[in-house]
Scaffold this active site. Structure first.
Site, PDB file in Angstrom:
ATOM      1  N   LYS A  46     -23.317   5.572  12.999  1.00  0.00           N
ATOM      2  CA  LYS A  46     -24.191   4.523  13.547  1.00  0.00           C
ATOM      3  C   LYS A  46     -24.453   4.723  15.046  1.00  0.00           C
ATOM      4  CE  LYS A  46     -22.929   1.165   9.969  1.00  0.00           C
ATOM      5  NZ  LYS A  46     -22.521  -0.238   9.687  1.00  0.00           N
TER       6      LYS A  46
ATOM      7  N   TYR B 148     -31.225  -2.028   4.870  1.00  0.00           N
ATOM      8  CA  TYR B 148     -30.238  -3.111   4.716  1.00  0.00           C
ATOM      9  C   TYR B 148     -30.849  -4.365   4.083  1.00  0.00           C
ATOM     10  CZ  TYR B 148     -26.407  -0.721   7.160  1.00  0.00           C
ATOM     11  OH  TYR B 148     -25.382   0.129   7.514  1.00  0.00           O
TER      12      TYR B 148
ATOM     13  N   ASN C 208     -19.729  -0.892  13.894  1.00  0.00           N
ATOM     14  CA  ASN C 208     -18.530  -0.370  13.232  1.00  0.00           C
ATOM     15  C   ASN C 208     -18.609   1.114  12.866  1.00  0.00           C
ATOM     16  OD1 ASN C 208     -20.298  -0.689  11.156  1.00  0.00           O
ATOM     17  ND2 ASN C 208     -19.037  -2.074   9.950  1.00  0.00           N
TER      18      ASN C 208
ATOM     19  N   HIS D  56     -21.422   4.005   8.215  1.00  0.00           N
ATOM     20  CA  HIS D  56     -21.799   3.357   6.969  1.00  0.00           C
ATOM     21  C   HIS D  56     -21.245   4.182   5.817  1.00  0.00           C
ATOM     22  CE1 HIS D  56     -24.276   1.815   3.678  1.00  0.00           C
ATOM     23  NE2 HIS D  56     -24.515   3.084   3.365  1.00  0.00           N
TER      24      HIS D  56
ATOM     25  N   GLU E  27     -29.649   5.508  -1.401  1.00  0.00           N
ATOM     26  CA  GLU E  27     -29.584   5.705   0.051  1.00  0.00           C
ATOM     27  C   GLU E  27     -29.807   7.168   0.436  1.00  0.00           C
ATOM     28  OE1 GLU E  27     -26.558   1.910   0.562  1.00  0.00           O
ATOM     29  OE2 GLU E  27     -25.793   3.921   0.963  1.00  0.00           O
TER      30      GLU E  27
HETATM   31  P1  ATP Z   1     -21.808  -0.570   5.550  1.00  0.00           P
HETATM   32  O1  ATP Z   1     -22.706  -1.088   4.443  1.00  0.00           O
HETATM   33  O2  ATP Z   1     -22.560  -0.356   6.846  1.00  0.00           O
HETATM   34  O3  ATP Z   1     -21.011   0.619   5.125  1.00  0.00           O
HETATM   35  P2  ATP Z   1     -19.829  -2.494   4.855  1.00  0.00           P
HETATM   36  O4  ATP Z   1     -20.202  -2.158   3.440  1.00  0.00           O
HETATM   37  O5  ATP Z   1     -18.406  -2.329   5.259  1.00  0.00           O
HETATM   38  O6  ATP Z   1     -20.733  -1.684   5.881  1.00  0.00           O
HETATM   39  P3  ATP Z   1     -21.504  -4.804   4.628  1.00  0.00           P
HETATM   40  O7  ATP Z   1     -20.999  -6.126   4.173  1.00  0.00           O
HETATM   41  O8  ATP Z   1     -22.315  -3.989   3.692  1.00  0.00           O
HETATM   42  O9  ATP Z   1     -20.255  -3.979   5.190  1.00  0.00           O
HETATM   43  O10 ATP Z   1     -22.337  -5.067   5.967  1.00  0.00           O
HETATM   44  C1  ATP Z   1     -23.265  -4.110   6.433  1.00  0.00           C
HETATM   45  C2  ATP Z   1     -23.168  -4.011   7.930  1.00  0.00           C
HETATM   46  O11 ATP Z   1     -23.614  -5.227   8.526  1.00  0.00           O
HETATM   47  C3  ATP Z   1     -21.744  -3.842   8.473  1.00  0.00           C
HETATM   48  O12 ATP Z   1     -21.290  -2.518   8.446  1.00  0.00           O
HETATM   49  C4  ATP Z   1     -21.904  -4.331   9.901  1.00  0.00           C
HETATM   50  O13 ATP Z   1     -22.525  -3.349  10.730  1.00  0.00           O
HETATM   51  C5  ATP Z   1     -22.859  -5.502   9.708  1.00  0.00           C
HETATM   52  N1  ATP Z   1     -22.129  -6.754   9.504  1.00  0.00           N
HETATM   53  C6  ATP Z   1     -21.468  -7.155   8.387  1.00  0.00           C
HETATM   54  N2  ATP Z   1     -20.922  -8.355   8.548  1.00  0.00           N
HETATM   55  C7  ATP Z   1     -21.244  -8.749   9.811  1.00  0.00           C
HETATM   56  C8  ATP Z   1     -20.992  -9.918  10.588  1.00  0.00           C
HETATM   57  N3  ATP Z   1     -20.287 -10.937  10.096  1.00  0.00           N
HETATM   58  N4  ATP Z   1     -21.488  -9.949  11.848  1.00  0.00           N
HETATM   59  C9  ATP Z   1     -22.226  -8.943  12.350  1.00  0.00           C
HETATM   60  N5  ATP Z   1     -22.504  -7.809  11.672  1.00  0.00           N
HETATM   61  C10 ATP Z   1     -22.024  -7.714  10.416  1.00  0.00           C
HETATM   62 MG    MG Z   2     -22.195  -2.134   2.726  1.00  0.00          MG
END
Ligand code: ATP
Ligand code: MG
Length: 140
Positions: free
Chosen positions: A11, A51, A114, A117, A128
């Site tokens: 990211k 997303y 974070n 992805h 994806e």
């Molecule tokens: P990713 O899909 O990016 O691998 P993930 O599967 O661990 O991450 P998801 O629930 O799919 O988490 O959320 C997608 C992304 O949205 C997260 O990686 C983060 O960057 C962002 N995100 C998720 N929850 C929050 C939150 N509460 N506040 C801000 N950003 C968030």
């Molecule tokens: Mg996710």
């Protein structure tokens, strides 16, 4: 696509911080083969599309802005049990909950920023991968 592939993005904040090489090294060390990779940048429209499942979530606007804020690295990875093993390697969404030795524990700044992805299912890994790569960009 076979069940042995997953899709990842490094990211924007991790690329901007110069952590790209170290993250790729951890991915290779963990046994993943890189089948496709590119440095690219998402427009807000493309980030929003990627997303889209989170469209109704309160953090969607912030997420789209963040994911289009700078270059990312997109990659297709291959390993037995790729989706689950890669989620294990990256750790919990919130780095404060991520286990020691995971990519997010080491590089993520916050739950939003974070570092990486990882696809959450074989089906989404394929969707994806196809979002970012054409068939001839993925090596056999
Ligand atoms: P990713 O899909 O990016 O691998 P993930 O599967 O661990 O991450 P998801 O629930 O799919 O988490 O959320 C997608 C992304 O949205 C997260 O990686 C983060 O960057 C962002 N995100 C998720 N929850 C929050 C939150 N509460 N506040 C801000 N950003 C968030
Ligand atoms: Mg996710």
């Amino acid at each position: 696509m076979a069940t042995n592939r997953t899709f990842t993005m490094i990211k924007p904040e991790a690329v901007a911080n110069g952590d790209m090489g170290k993250i790729i090294d951890m991915i290779i060390e963990a046994g993943f083969k890189i089948k496709a990779m590119k440095l690219t940048r998402l427009t807000p429209e493309r980030a929003g599309e990627f997303y889209e499942v989170h469209k109704e979530r309160p953090f969607y606007g912030e997420l789209v802005e963040y994911m289009s804020s700078g270059p990312i690295v997109a990659a297709v990875l291959e390993k037995e049990n790729a989706v689950a093993d890669f989620r294990k390697l990256i750790g919990a969404t919130d780095p404060s909950e991520a286990e020691e030795g995971t990519i997010r524990k080491r590089f993520a700044k916050s739950k939003a920023e974070n570092a990486v992805h990882g696809s959450d299912s074989d089906e989404n890994a394929e969707i994806e991968s196809n979002f970012h790569f054409s068939a001839d960009e993925i090596v056999g």
